[in-house]
Design an enzyme around this catalytic site. Structure first.
Site, mmCIF file in Angstrom:
data_model
loop_
_atom_site.group_PDB
_atom_site.id
_atom_site.type_symbol
_atom_site.label_atom_id
_atom_site.label_comp_id
_atom_site.label_asym_id
_atom_site.label_seq_id
_atom_site.Cartn_x
_atom_site.Cartn_y
_atom_site.Cartn_z
ATOM 1 C CE LYS A 184 -4.287 -1.662 0.167
ATOM 2 N NZ LYS A 184 -5.213 -1.499 -1.153
ATOM 3 C CD GLU A 195 -10.071 4.171 0.605
ATOM 4 O OE1 GLU A 195 -9.715 5.678 0.370
ATOM 5 O OE2 GLU A 195 -9.381 3.342 0.000
ATOM 6 C CB SER A 217 -0.007 -8.045 -1.570
ATOM 7 O OG SER A 217 -0.918 -8.783 -0.803
#
Lengths: 266, 410
Positions: free
Chosen positions: B102, B124, B392
């Site tokens: 991220k 968010e 990830s």
């Protein structure tokens, strides 16, 4: 002439302004909606905005989102909303109904099927919050070919080019969002709104309604001095939320009379 | 985001989206008029900076020195042997600062926010990884940070909530709707429309209105760009298949995108089958062939009821618990360039434990979905074939969930 045009031209002839209340279909319970629509008309509504409940109303504040949630508890979807309009039309063939909602329920039904069904039900205009004109050219054409108006929002951030684009696609009336934010947000700066409405008016002959921040009769009164229509949404819905079965109709009626008197300058 | 094997974008056969963000019938800009100008400003600024050498150098510097890139590729030899079949390689996004992919995107967007003169960023978050990654870069750049998080997720992901607060962010629990990721996104949009002048909205996935799906993909494509070089260095060729989990789909787009024009590399996105596709309690709109609809500013496959209302999704992993999917994935599915499958909660948990025990790596529950599918696939392949899994994120954030499943109190 469409029902919406008829309303605006007859008001203009009498030097009056339109009062456009908003309620969400199915709020607080589907059994009340048609009765509420007739109450709105009886207490001074010129046009009614009827909200299509949606699970994710991104442009609305908490008040109208809760209205959607109450309606969705009773499974009030777009088909049901159109049935309500049909039922309303059995007793009222004069008052224009504008459906206000989001793209997805319309896409789920299918745009063309929706246009046909809306026409058959007696809908006069459609405001799809998350359909900018670039994304819905066919839909606008289809609505207008079926005698319905495509209502669009204009916002404080819309620049001149954007205003031109939208006034050329819109019909019926324009809806100026009086503040930066969601429905029912902070108080509006009436003077700034007045200036913006004058700018928009220089580009179009369409009537201009103002909404998103009309919280009380005093604001409605000020807005009515320069706009063609005053849209009252969150305030209506708050009254519905705070009422019970016994006083719902009386409370809505009282609020409408207060707004009507203010707009008429009484 | 220069691709070393493919220096310019215009050489590429694949050139999506169009200027209004359409990937075929998907994507676009479906927002209220109140957001149109803000998106236009963002689009113009991103166009200005996306190929700007100074901006890209600053981005590359942060990725190297702050995030720790390039993330390595690791040959999971023991696990491959145990599974039996193809060789499984892992792209170690779990080793990034903040523990997941991220942060690649939040740095890109925060640098853009700085250039646009916006002192406040909002985000968010579902599992909290994107919120933490946003709070992290906001702290580093001195930006005010507000993170919207469904109140259900606030309860489920308490450690990440605390991490965000430690980093100086304000976490706002969202009580509306299903109180999860989609509602947090609604609320962040509302904040943005109200505070457009001073606020930059950092969206965490390849969804939302244009330019977000393209911009987030571009920032995340560093994953695939590195992998292309690293695979050649390690084994002298590209993998036969790339497997990545898909919620909104940012880690998958990040690794897929540089490979779209590379022939003979299968791209496989793994959605969350939750309790099982047949139960309807899943978060797999592509696998389920959900109807196409409009949500959060773009057109895509959407889990919805007959009235067009969005239905609740189910996944053990909060990061995959989303009813839609990035529009570019919808497009890649339709043009058959990528394949989409789904893995249940139970299958993901099995893969999670298997990787922990065999390789000493605790994967995120999201990534465990990709691992579980890689395991299934590997068994059907020869042992000289190669699967690259995008690992990830790391699973530290998930230990409470895993412990609870095993009835263990921490």
């Amino acid at each position: 002439m469409s029902r919406i045009q008829t309303v605006f031209s007859s008001l203009k002839a009498n030097n009056r302004k339109a009062l456009i209340p908003y309620i969400t279909a199915g709020d607080p319970h589907p059994k009340h909606t048609v009765n509420l629509l007739h109450t709105l008309v009886a207490s001074g509504a010129d046009i009614i905005e009827l909200g299509i409940p949606f699970s994710d109303p991104m442009a609305d504040g908490p008040v109208i989102q809760r209205a959607s949630e109450r309606a969705l508890k009773h499974k009030v979807g777009l088909s049901k909303v159109l049935e309500m309009v049909s039922e309303f039309r059995q007793k009222d063939i004069k008052t224009p109904i504008v459906l206000m909602g989001y793209a997805n329920p319309i896409e789920a039904m299918g745009r063309q099927k929706f246009t046909q069904a809306a026409k058959a039900a007696g809908v006069d205009g459609v405001l799809t919050v998350d359909y900018p004109p670039e994304e819905c050219k066919d839909f606008i054409a289809d609505l207008q070919a079926n005698g319905m108006d495509s209502i669009f929002l204009l916002s404080p951030t819309s620049d001149a080019a954007r205003v031109n684009l939208i006034v050329n696609q819109a019909s019926g009336f324009l809806y100026y969002v009086s503040l930066k934010g969601v429905t029912g947000a902070a108080n509006m700066d009436v003077q700034e709104v007045k200036t913006r409405v004058a700018e928009i008016r220089s580009k179009t002959n369409l009537p201009i309604g103002v909404g998103f921040g009309v919280k009380d009769a005093a604001t409605a009164k000020k807005v009515a001095t320069f706009a063609d229509a005053v849209v009252v949404g969150s305030r209506m819905v708050t009254t519905i939320e705070e009422s019970n079965e016994d006083n719902l109709i009386a409370n809505i009626s009282a609020l409408m009379h207060e707004l009507r008197a203010a707009i008429d300058g009484k | 985001m220069q691709d070393p094997n493919n220096q310019t974008n215009d050489k590429k056969v694949y050139n999506m989206p169009d200027e209004r963000g359409h990937f075929g019938q998907f994507g676009g800009i479906f927002v209220a008029e109140t957001l149109v100008e803000a998106l236009e400003e963002l689009r113009v600024m991103y166009e200005k900076y996306r190929h700007d050498p100074v901006f890209l150098a600053e981005f590359a510097y942060d990725l190297k020195h702050f995030v720790g890139r390039p993330s390595p590729i690791y040959h999971a030899e023991r696990w491959s042997r145990k599974v039996g079949g193809a060789q499984i390689y892992l792209k170690r996004e779990d080793l990034n600062h903040t523990g997941a992919h991220k942060v690649n995107n939040t740095i890109g967007q925060a640098l853009l926010a700085k250039r646009m003169g916006k002192p406040r960023v909002i985000a968010e978050t579902g599992a909290g990884q994107h919120g933490v990654a946003t709070a992290t870069i906001a702290a580093r750049l001195g930006l005010e940070c507000v993170v919207y998080m469904g109140s259900e997720d606030v309860k489920r992901q308490a450690p990440n909530v605390f991490r965000m607060k430690l980093l100086g962010a304000t976490v706002v629990p969202v009580e509306s709707g299903s109180k999860t990721l989609k509602d947090a996104l609604n609320e962040a949009m509302r904040d943005w429309v109200t505070n457009i002048e001073n606020t930059f909205y950092i969206i965490g996935t390849v969804a939302g209105p244009h330019p977000y799906p393209m911009m987030v993909r571009d920032f995340q494509s560093v994953i695939g760009i590195e992998a292309k070089v690293q695979m050649v260095e390690m084994v002298g060729r590209q993998p036969d298949a790339i497997v990545a989990c898909v919620g909104g789909g940012s880690n998958a787009m990040g690794i897929f995108y540089p490979y779209i024009d590379v022939p003979n590399v299968r791209l496989i996105g793994v959605e969350a089958a939750g309790h099982g596709m047949e139960t309807g309690m899943h978060a797999a709109p592509l696998t389920a062939n959900s109807p196409i609809g409009v949500l959060h500013g773009n057109r895509t496959y959407l889990m919805q009821d007959a009235d067009g209302n969005i239905i609740e999704t189910h996944s053990i992993s909060a990061g995959l618990d989303y009813p839609g999917v990035g529009p570019e994935h919808a497009w890649l599915k339709d043009i058959k360039r990528a394949e989409y499958v789904a893995i249940t909660d139970d299958e993901a948990m099995t893969a999670f434990h298997s990787l922990c025990r065999t390789e000493g790596i605790i994967p995120a529950l999201e990534s465990s979905h990709a691992l579980a599918y890689a395991e299934k696939m590997a068994k059907t392949m020869r042992n000289d074939e190669i699967i690259l899994v995008n690992l990830s994120g790391r699973g530290d954030k998930d230990i409470n969930t895993v412990a609870k499943l095993a009835n263990i109190t921490l």
